[in-house]
Structures are given as C-alpha cells and as structure tokens.
Design a protein around this motif. Sequence first.
Motif, PDB file in Angstrom:
ATOM      1  N   ASP A  95      53.781  50.347  38.783  1.00  0.00           N
ATOM      2  CA  ASP A  95      53.724  51.320  37.675  1.00  0.00           C
ATOM      3  C   ASP A  95      53.608  50.611  36.336  1.00  0.00           C
ATOM      4  O   ASP A  95      54.343  49.663  36.062  1.00  0.00           O
ATOM      5  CB  ASP A  95      55.003  52.185  37.655  1.00  0.00           C
ATOM      6  CG  ASP A  95      54.922  53.278  38.705  1.00  0.00           C
ATOM      7  OD1 ASP A  95      53.837  53.433  39.295  1.00  0.00           O
ATOM      8  OD2 ASP A  95      55.945  53.950  38.946  1.00  0.00           O
ATOM      9  N   GLY A  96      52.674  51.081  35.508  1.00  0.00           N
ATOM     10  CA  GLY A  96      52.542  50.547  34.161  1.00  0.00           C
ATOM     11  C   GLY A  96      51.747  49.264  34.072  1.00  0.00           C
ATOM     12  O   GLY A  96      51.445  48.796  32.973  1.00  0.00           O
ATOM     13  N   VAL A  97      51.385  48.658  35.217  1.00  0.00           N
ATOM     14  CA  VAL A  97      50.604  47.414  35.181  1.00  0.00           C
ATOM     15  C   VAL A  97      49.119  47.770  35.190  1.00  0.00           C
ATOM     16  O   VAL A  97      48.660  48.577  36.001  1.00  0.00           O
ATOM     17  CB  VAL A  97      50.972  46.491  36.365  1.00  0.00           C
ATOM     18  CG1 VAL A  97      50.064  45.272  36.411  1.00  0.00           C
ATOM     19  CG2 VAL A  97      52.427  46.066  36.252  1.00  0.00           C
ATOM     20  N   ILE A 154      41.102  45.941  37.595  1.00  0.00           N
ATOM     21  CA  ILE A 154      41.543  46.683  36.404  1.00  0.00           C
ATOM     22  C   ILE A 154      41.728  48.167  36.736  1.00  0.00           C
ATOM     23  O   ILE A 154      40.827  48.802  37.305  1.00  0.00           O
ATOM     24  CB  ILE A 154      40.508  46.548  35.256  1.00  0.00           C
ATOM     25  CG1 ILE A 154      40.239  45.070  34.936  1.00  0.00           C
ATOM     26  CG2 ILE A 154      40.986  47.291  34.004  1.00  0.00           C
ATOM     27  CD1 ILE A 154      39.084  44.852  33.968  1.00  0.00           C
ATOM     28  N   ASP A 155      42.889  48.701  36.373  1.00  0.00           N
ATOM     29  CA  ASP A 155      43.119  50.142  36.461  1.00  0.00           C
ATOM     30  C   ASP A 155      42.589  50.760  35.162  1.00  0.00           C
ATOM     31  O   ASP A 155      43.220  50.646  34.103  1.00  0.00           O
ATOM     32  CB  ASP A 155      44.617  50.438  36.628  1.00  0.00           C
ATOM     33  CG  ASP A 155      44.883  51.912  36.864  1.00  0.00           C
ATOM     34  OD1 ASP A 155      44.318  52.750  36.125  1.00  0.00           O
ATOM     35  OD2 ASP A 155      45.659  52.242  37.778  1.00  0.00           O
ATOM     36  N   GLU A 160      44.615  54.958  28.817  1.00  0.00           N
ATOM     37  CA  GLU A 160      45.860  55.553  28.294  1.00  0.00           C
ATOM     38  C   GLU A 160      46.528  54.623  27.285  1.00  0.00           C
ATOM     39  O   GLU A 160      47.060  55.074  26.267  1.00  0.00           O
ATOM     40  CB  GLU A 160      46.845  55.827  29.446  1.00  0.00           C
ATOM     41  CG  GLU A 160      46.495  57.043  30.283  1.00  0.00           C
ATOM     42  CD  GLU A 160      47.212  57.042  31.639  1.00  0.00           C
ATOM     43  OE1 GLU A 160      48.185  56.259  31.797  1.00  0.00           O
ATOM     44  OE2 GLU A 160      46.787  57.801  32.532  1.00  0.00           O
ATOM     45  N   GLY A 161      46.519  53.316  27.566  1.00  0.00           N
ATOM     46  CA  GLY A 161      47.183  52.363  26.675  1.00  0.00           C
ATOM     47  C   GLY A 161      46.298  51.847  25.556  1.00  0.00           C
ATOM     48  O   GLY A 161      46.733  51.023  24.748  1.00  0.00           O
ATOM     49  N   ASP A 162      45.043  52.322  25.502  1.00  0.00           N
ATOM     50  CA  ASP A 162      44.116  51.939  24.422  1.00  0.00           C
ATOM     51  C   ASP A 162      44.006  50.409  24.292  1.00  0.00           C
ATOM     52  O   ASP A 162      44.118  49.854  23.197  1.00  0.00           O
ATOM     53  CB  ASP A 162      44.604  52.569  23.106  1.00  0.00           C
ATOM     54  CG  ASP A 162      43.482  52.670  22.070  1.00  0.00           C
ATOM     55  OD1 ASP A 162      42.326  52.345  22.410  1.00  0.00           O
ATOM     56  OD2 ASP A 162      43.766  53.053  20.914  1.00  0.00           O
ATOM     57  N   TYR A 163      43.814  49.755  25.428  1.00  0.00           N
ATOM     58  CA  TYR A 163      43.859  48.286  25.437  1.00  0.00           C
ATOM     59  C   TYR A 163      42.651  47.632  24.767  1.00  0.00           C
ATOM     60  O   TYR A 163      42.756  46.514  24.264  1.00  0.00           O
ATOM     61  CB  TYR A 163      44.052  47.775  26.864  1.00  0.00           C
ATOM     62  CG  TYR A 163      45.484  47.918  27.304  1.00  0.00           C
ATOM     63  CD1 TYR A 163      46.446  46.983  26.909  1.00  0.00           C
ATOM     64  CD2 TYR A 163      45.898  49.008  28.062  1.00  0.00           C
ATOM     65  CE1 TYR A 163      47.777  47.127  27.284  1.00  0.00           C
ATOM     66  CE2 TYR A 163      47.224  49.152  28.439  1.00  0.00           C
ATOM     67  CZ  TYR A 163      48.159  48.213  28.045  1.00  0.00           C
ATOM     68  OH  TYR A 163      49.475  48.345  28.401  1.00  0.00           O
ATOM     69  N   ALA A 194      49.219  38.547  29.301  1.00  0.00           N
ATOM     70  CA  ALA A 194      49.924  37.470  30.016  1.00  0.00           C
ATOM     71  C   ALA A 194      51.393  37.819  30.211  1.00  0.00           C
ATOM     72  O   ALA A 194      52.071  38.251  29.283  1.00  0.00           O
ATOM     73  CB  ALA A 194      49.783  36.151  29.262  1.00  0.00           C
ATOM     74  N   GLY A 195      51.875  37.650  31.452  1.00  0.00           N
ATOM     75  CA  GLY A 195      53.257  37.990  31.766  1.00  0.00           C
ATOM     76  C   GLY A 195      53.435  39.443  32.175  1.00  0.00           C
ATOM     77  O   GLY A 195      54.507  39.837  32.622  1.00  0.00           O
ATOM     78  N   ASN A 196      52.350  40.251  32.015  1.00  0.00           N
ATOM     79  CA  ASN A 196      52.435  41.675  32.390  1.00  0.00           C
ATOM     80  C   ASN A 196      51.379  42.056  33.416  1.00  0.00           C
ATOM     81  O   ASN A 196      50.912  43.190  33.434  1.00  0.00           O
ATOM     82  CB  ASN A 196      52.233  42.572  31.148  1.00  0.00           C
ATOM     83  CG  ASN A 196      53.381  42.432  30.163  1.00  0.00           C
ATOM     84  OD1 ASN A 196      54.506  42.153  30.560  1.00  0.00           O
ATOM     85  ND2 ASN A 196      53.089  42.599  28.886  1.00  0.00           N
TER      86      ASN A 196
END
Length: 361
Positions: free
Chosen positions: A201-203, A248-249, A255-258, A288-290
């Motif tokens: 979740d969230g990744v 990539i999701d 949603e996160g506007d990456y 990185a790290g996420n």
Amino acid sequence: MLTLPQPPPQQPPPLRYHHHHHHRHSHFLLLFFMLSPLIINTSNAYKFKEAPQFYNSPTCPPLHSNNNIMCSNEAVHVAMTLDAAYLRGSMAAILSVLQHTSCPENIVFHFVSSDTASNSLYTTITTSFPYLNSQLYHFDDTAVSGLISTSIRSALDCPLNYARNYLANLLPLCVRRVVYLDSDLVLVDDIAKLSATYLPDGVVLAAPEYCNANFTSYFTPTFWANPTLSLTFAGRSACYFNTGVMVIDLERWREGDYTRKIVEWMELQKRIRIYELGSLPPFLLVFAGNIAPVDHRWNQHGLGGDNFRGLCRDLHPGPVSLLHWSGKGKPWVRLDSSRPCPLDALWAPYDLLQMPFAIES
C-alpha cells in the motif's frame, strides 16, 4: 569453461579483378567497389528481418475488455522509448520479451518518441512485428528541454531520457500498471513475473535496489551541505536503484502527482547544482527508500561498462532474468566494430538487423 562464439567480422570479402585489360576501367571499378559498402550503409536505412509470430500457451487468461486490449486487466503493459540511435536495441528487447513469455499475445507495448522520424521508427517496428499489440505516443521535448542541466555524459541529456517521468500523463487512464524498460537490454525470463511484483500500500514503484553503492556520490557537496536539502532523506533507508527497469503503479503515481514532484527537483537543479547525472537523481530524491525491491536477477546492469568505454563486464553472481548494457558500450556498436565483449554474444541472437550484402566479384 563456456566459450562464447565470436561473430564474424563485418567486412566485405577481398576484391579480385583481372588487370590485364582496360586498366583505367578496372581502377574505376575498384574505386566503386571500395566505396560501395559506404554507399550501401548510408543511403540504405536499416533493414530489419520480420520476427516470428508468438502464440499464447493454453493457460493464458483471455483478454476480456470490450475488445479493447489497451484497457484489459489481463494485459501486461510495457513502456519503452523509441529513437533512431537505439532502434536496433529496442527491436532486440521487444523480441526477447515476446520470446520468453508464456502469453505473448497479452503483452501491450507503449512506445514513446520525440524523434522527428518517430512515425517511421514505429513503422519499422510494426513491419518486423506485424502482430504486436502496440501504440505510439508523441512526447513533446519542449516540456522538459528547458529543465535539463548538462551532466557528465552528454548521452544522458537527451530529453527522451526524461519521458519515463511523464508516462502517467501519456498512457491511457485505464492502464494501471506498466513495466518501463530501457532499449539496451534483453529479457531471458517471463516479463509477466516482473509485472506481477507486489507493491505494498502506498508504494508507487518497484525496482532492483543496490544498497552497497555510495549513495552520497549521486549528489553534490552543495546538496549535502544544505540541511534543508539533505534532510530529504531523513528517516529513509535510501538506496541507489537503476531506472532502466521499473514497475510503476500509474494510478498511485497520478494520485500522488509524482511528475510534478520530479519536475520541482529539476527546477531546483537549474538554480543550484545538486547532482551531476541526468535523469536518475530526481527519481532518487522522490523515491529512494520508498520503493518495493525487485530481485537483482531482473537487472544485471552495467554490461556496457558504466561510464568507461572499452570496459568489459562479467555478470554479477546469481541467476539472470534480464541483461542490461547500461553504460557507454552498446552491444550492437561493439559487434559492428568487431570488438565485442564476451557477453555481447548473449545479445546477438536477438538482433533483427539484416546485414547489407557484401558484393561478390
């Protein structure tokens, strides 16, 4: 010890001609024949063979979605960029994906190109792969060209290198997950396994991580000296990852506007230089790290010798699912110059280029 076959040097056979008649004519002919390989290579655009058609095994899920394979949940979506310099690599990568998957008819390719000749590049691909499920997207260079600051390798400054930041904007909204692949790699395993990587979740993305790399070296002393910036990584076990192979999701990305988050770092880089390498550091800063880790077998990278031309690399220990010629040395260039590295023999079977015929005399 495994001895890899050496490809034959691509040189025309020596010319034999009889010189007891028509001396001047013979000299002209000799000159013509000496130049003709150049004429053939430059005037003739690359010609590629047609790949065989690949069929689904009986266990493959049918693609239900109102006959629109682009939106089918059963499809495995693959995104790649297309440009003239790497077209031969792209063709080999596509062939390797189709050849090693159980459900080749369920693979959908999304090609992104900013090349002025992108339509003809795409035609070359659909001619060699007439049965491919694919779509071409035009990437507007101007979106990114003003954001690029020069890096230590000019090849990394090509705007198309940044297209992976914009996949969520380019691909149809119904595409939920995509595997992004560089053009200098081949798969020797089923891409469906990679595509099915678990994302907690969230990744937003998954990629092979390399935690033994010196992470600090990817950013400038200016970056680390500024607490506002260096605190970006506080509480994150940030590791290097290679952006040439990513799952990539796209829904979570949107949603996160990456895309905007990555662009903000690029805008900062234009004002104060915080990194030296092209499109990778903004990804590291944001992700990185996420990320969800992927087994290293899915990115045996650095086979191009990293930033050193002429360096031959061995495989890392362990199983191999994907071979990646990241770095300066591309296997097709080394094979053409008859100076291949041993592992380039593993790329050669996927090369669809038709060699121009040598003129027999």
